[in-house]
Design an enzyme around this catalytic site. Structure first.
Site, PDB file in Angstrom:
ATOM      1  N   SER A   1       0.836  -1.197   0.000  1.00  0.00           N
ATOM      2  CA  SER A   1       0.000   0.000   0.000  1.00  0.00           C
ATOM      3  C   SER A   1       0.871   1.248   0.000  1.00  0.00           C
ATOM      4  O   SER A   1       1.972   1.245   0.565  1.00  0.00           O
ATOM      5  CB  SER A   1      -0.874   0.019   1.257  1.00  0.00           C
ATOM      6  OG  SER A   1      -1.505   1.270   1.398  1.00  0.00           O
TER       7      SER A   1
ATOM      8  N   TYR B   1      -0.644  -0.598  10.024  1.00  0.00           N
ATOM      9  CA  TYR B   1      -0.887  -1.029   8.638  1.00  0.00           C
ATOM     10  C   TYR B   1       0.319  -0.685   7.745  1.00  0.00           C
ATOM     11  O   TYR B   1       0.749  -1.496   6.922  1.00  0.00           O
ATOM     12  CB  TYR B   1      -2.154  -0.320   8.172  1.00  0.00           C
ATOM     13  CG  TYR B   1      -2.624  -0.594   6.785  1.00  0.00           C
ATOM     14  CD1 TYR B   1      -3.273  -1.780   6.460  1.00  0.00           C
ATOM     15  CD2 TYR B   1      -2.467   0.357   5.784  1.00  0.00           C
ATOM     16  CE1 TYR B   1      -3.739  -2.015   5.177  1.00  0.00           C
ATOM     17  CE2 TYR B   1      -2.927   0.140   4.493  1.00  0.00           C
ATOM     18  CZ  TYR B   1      -3.560  -1.054   4.200  1.00  0.00           C
ATOM     19  OH  TYR B   1      -4.028  -1.272   2.921  1.00  0.00           O
TER      20      TYR B   1
ATOM     21  N   LYS C   1       2.491  -3.350   5.680  1.00  0.00           N
ATOM     22  CA  LYS C   1       2.518  -3.274   4.224  1.00  0.00           C
ATOM     23  C   LYS C   1       3.938  -3.107   3.692  1.00  0.00           C
ATOM     24  O   LYS C   1       4.281  -3.618   2.629  1.00  0.00           O
ATOM     25  CB  LYS C   1       1.616  -2.135   3.734  1.00  0.00           C
ATOM     26  CG  LYS C   1       0.135  -2.430   3.894  1.00  0.00           C
ATOM     27  CD  LYS C   1      -0.259  -3.740   3.254  1.00  0.00           C
ATOM     28  CE  LYS C   1      -1.701  -3.847   2.842  1.00  0.00           C
ATOM     29  NZ  LYS C   1      -2.040  -5.217   2.387  1.00  0.00           N
TER      30      LYS C   1
HETATM   31  P1  NAI Z   1     -11.806  -5.600   1.474  1.00  0.00           P
HETATM   32  O1  NAI Z   1     -12.069  -5.349   2.904  1.00  0.00           O
HETATM   33  O2  NAI Z   1     -12.936  -5.457   0.510  1.00  0.00           O
HETATM   34  O3  NAI Z   1     -11.164  -7.034   1.242  1.00  0.00           O
HETATM   35  C1  NAI Z   1     -10.334  -7.668   2.154  1.00  0.00           C
HETATM   36  C2  NAI Z   1     -10.791  -9.097   2.290  1.00  0.00           C
HETATM   37  O4  NAI Z   1      -9.878  -9.809   3.132  1.00  0.00           O
HETATM   38  C3  NAI Z   1     -12.176  -9.214   2.929  1.00  0.00           C
HETATM   39  O5  NAI Z   1     -13.037  -9.947   2.080  1.00  0.00           O
HETATM   40  C4  NAI Z   1     -11.909  -9.928   4.245  1.00  0.00           C
HETATM   41  O6  NAI Z   1     -12.960 -10.786   4.657  1.00  0.00           O
HETATM   42  C5  NAI Z   1     -10.644 -10.694   3.927  1.00  0.00           C
HETATM   43  N1  NAI Z   1      -9.903 -11.061   5.145  1.00  0.00           N
HETATM   44  C6  NAI Z   1      -9.633 -10.272   6.204  1.00  0.00           C
HETATM   45  N2  NAI Z   1      -8.957 -10.954   7.141  1.00  0.00           N
HETATM   46  C7  NAI Z   1      -8.788 -12.205   6.653  1.00  0.00           C
HETATM   47  C8  NAI Z   1      -8.154 -13.372   7.162  1.00  0.00           C
HETATM   48  N3  NAI Z   1      -7.565 -13.381   8.369  1.00  0.00           N
HETATM   49  N4  NAI Z   1      -8.139 -14.492   6.387  1.00  0.00           N
HETATM   50  C9  NAI Z   1      -8.731 -14.496   5.156  1.00  0.00           C
HETATM   51  N5  NAI Z   1      -9.366 -13.424   4.653  1.00  0.00           N
HETATM   52  C10 NAI Z   1      -9.390 -12.290   5.378  1.00  0.00           C
HETATM   53  O7  NAI Z   1     -10.624  -4.591   1.055  1.00  0.00           O
HETATM   54  P2  NAI Z   1      -9.858  -4.355  -0.342  1.00  0.00           P
HETATM   55  O8  NAI Z   1      -9.817  -2.906  -0.563  1.00  0.00           O
HETATM   56  O9  NAI Z   1     -10.378  -5.238  -1.392  1.00  0.00           O
HETATM   57  O10 NAI Z   1      -8.385  -4.790   0.081  1.00  0.00           O
HETATM   58  C11 NAI Z   1      -7.653  -5.843  -0.529  1.00  0.00           C
HETATM   59  C12 NAI Z   1      -6.174  -5.675  -0.203  1.00  0.00           C
HETATM   60  O11 NAI Z   1      -5.668  -4.511  -0.862  1.00  0.00           O
HETATM   61  C13 NAI Z   1      -5.881  -5.486   1.284  1.00  0.00           C
HETATM   62  O12 NAI Z   1      -4.690  -6.151   1.623  1.00  0.00           O
HETATM   63  C14 NAI Z   1      -5.692  -3.990   1.405  1.00  0.00           C
HETATM   64  O13 NAI Z   1      -4.888  -3.655   2.519  1.00  0.00           O
HETATM   65  C15 NAI Z   1      -5.013  -3.685   0.076  1.00  0.00           C
HETATM   66  N6  NAI Z   1      -5.108  -2.293  -0.303  1.00  0.00           N
HETATM   67  C16 NAI Z   1      -6.302  -1.756  -0.699  1.00  0.00           C
HETATM   68  C17 NAI Z   1      -6.356  -0.421  -1.069  1.00  0.00           C
HETATM   69  C18 NAI Z   1      -7.587   0.189  -1.603  1.00  0.00           C
HETATM   70  O14 NAI Z   1      -7.507   1.353  -2.042  1.00  0.00           O
HETATM   71  N7  NAI Z   1      -8.720  -0.493  -1.592  1.00  0.00           N
HETATM   72  C19 NAI Z   1      -5.165   0.451  -0.958  1.00  0.00           C
HETATM   73  C20 NAI Z   1      -3.964  -0.230  -0.593  1.00  0.00           C
HETATM   74  C21 NAI Z   1      -3.968  -1.548  -0.262  1.00  0.00           C
END
Ligand code: NAI
Length: 301
Positions: A152, A165, A169
């Site tokens: 990130s 975080y 990251k």
């Molecule tokens: P999101 O919250 O929609 O998706 C994250 C998913 O990870 C969720 O479905 C959740 O249930 C799952 N999860 C959480 N803990 C878990 C565990 N212990 N075991 C298995 N699954 C688990 O968020 P998003 O935005 O799709 O994020 C995806 C990745 O991208 C994350 O790592 C986030 O930090 C990263 N990211 C996202 C950004 C954005 O702008 N959306 C920016 C920078 C990084």
């Protein structure tokens, strides 16, 4: 030429929603067989449920793809092992791991407690170890693997209120750098994606215009390319934000050399030390040692 994933088996963690779901759908559409992992909790990591992983897997299976749902948590060693086992039992191999699962527990540093720190490190950073380690062993044996870790800009650049975080990251960048070196002989490539996308994780943070611009669908093409056999790089970081794609890297400035260096020298030459002109991007730790050594030798030291 179209990038095909025929005969590839991919594990996408956190694929029940958000970006992970889109990665899984697209890899499946392009021929990969999928392990759709998701614990199914809230953004802060509380709760769990089978629904999200199952829904994405069903969506893939209904549209002609092949997917199995997996609801293990990436946050434990056993969970990571079980996720690879799911891939092996269902499809007999694992070619791609997308370490995407994530949670947020924002708090300014002076107020940060263990309950915000440890779960965030456990899911993002230790989670990547938990999932990638058993898969890496398999990849090494089969002489092929692609690993993509979700980093990130909060880690690469810092973000107010996200020390936990950010550290997790940026830790993933370090992990990826070394996986790239250790995997090179076995055609295992590891890279990072730094997405910016409107998902449940960011929708409360982004303003309306940014929300509209940062379509999560536009992150997927970059992840697909990094996960593909044709990916030419390893140990690198790519930003994907609303259709913009760019590379982040660590640069080393030419700097300053004095065999009798003092603190005053550092102070007096600080602008020169910081000057980014002529920076170099070094591929591994040993290169920095040899660059420094050559500078010393060239100066007759
Ligand atoms: P999101 O919250 O929609 O998706 C994250 C998913 O990870 C969720 O479905 C959740 O249930 C799952 N999860 C959480 N803990 C878990 C565990 N212990 N075991 C298995 N699954 C688990 O968020 P998003 O935005 O799709 O994020 C995806 C990745 O991208 C994350 O790592 C986030 O930090 C990263 N990211 C996202 C950004 C954005 O702008 N959306 C920016 C920078 C990084």
């Amino acid at each position: 030429m179209a990038l095909s994933f025929d005969n590839r088996v991919a594990v996408v963690t956190g694929a029940g929603g958000g970006l992970g779901r889109l990665y899984a759908l697209e890899l499946a559409r392009r021929g990969a067989r999928l392990v759709v992992n998701d614990l199914g909790g809230a953004t802060d990591g509380t709760g769990s449920g089978e629904g999200p992983a199952q829904r994405t897997a069903t969506e893939i299976n209904h549209s002609g793809g092949e997917a199995v749902a997996d609801t293990n948590s990436v946050a434990t060693k056993e969970g990571g092992v079980a996720i690879t086992e799911t891939a092996l039992e269902a499809f007999g191999r694992v070619d791609i791991v997308i370490n995407n699962a994530g949670i947020l527990r924002d708090r300014t540093f002076h107020k940060l407690e263990d309950e915000q720190l440890h779960p965030v490190l456990a899911v993002h950073l230790r989670g990547a170890f938990n999932v990638a380690r058993p898969a890496f062993v398999r990849m090494r044996e089969q002489g092929y693997g692609r690993i993509v870790c979700a980093t990130s800009n909060a880690g690469l650049l810092g973000n107010f209120g996200q020390s936990n975080y950010s550290a997790a990251k940026m830790g993933l960048v370090g992990l990826t750098n070394t996986l790239a070196l250790e995997g090179a002989r076995y055609n295992i490539k590891a890279n990072c994606i730094a997405p910016v996308a409107t998902t449940r994780m960011t929708e409360a943070i982004f303003g309306e215009e940014i929300k509209e611009a940062m379509n999560p669908e536009l992150v997927t093409p970059v992840v697909c390319f990094l996960a593909h056999e044709d990916c030419p790089v390893s140990g690198e970081v790519y930003s994907a934000a609303g259709g913009t794609v760019a590379r982040y890297f660590v640069g080393r400035t030419p700097g300053y050399y004095n065999p009798n260096l003092t603190a005053e020298d550092v102070a007096e030459n600080f602008d020169r030390i910081r000057d980014e002109t002529g920076y170099r991007v070094l591929a591994e730790a040993n290169h920095e040692i040899s660059v420094a050594y050559k500078t010393i030798r060239a100066a007759g030291g």
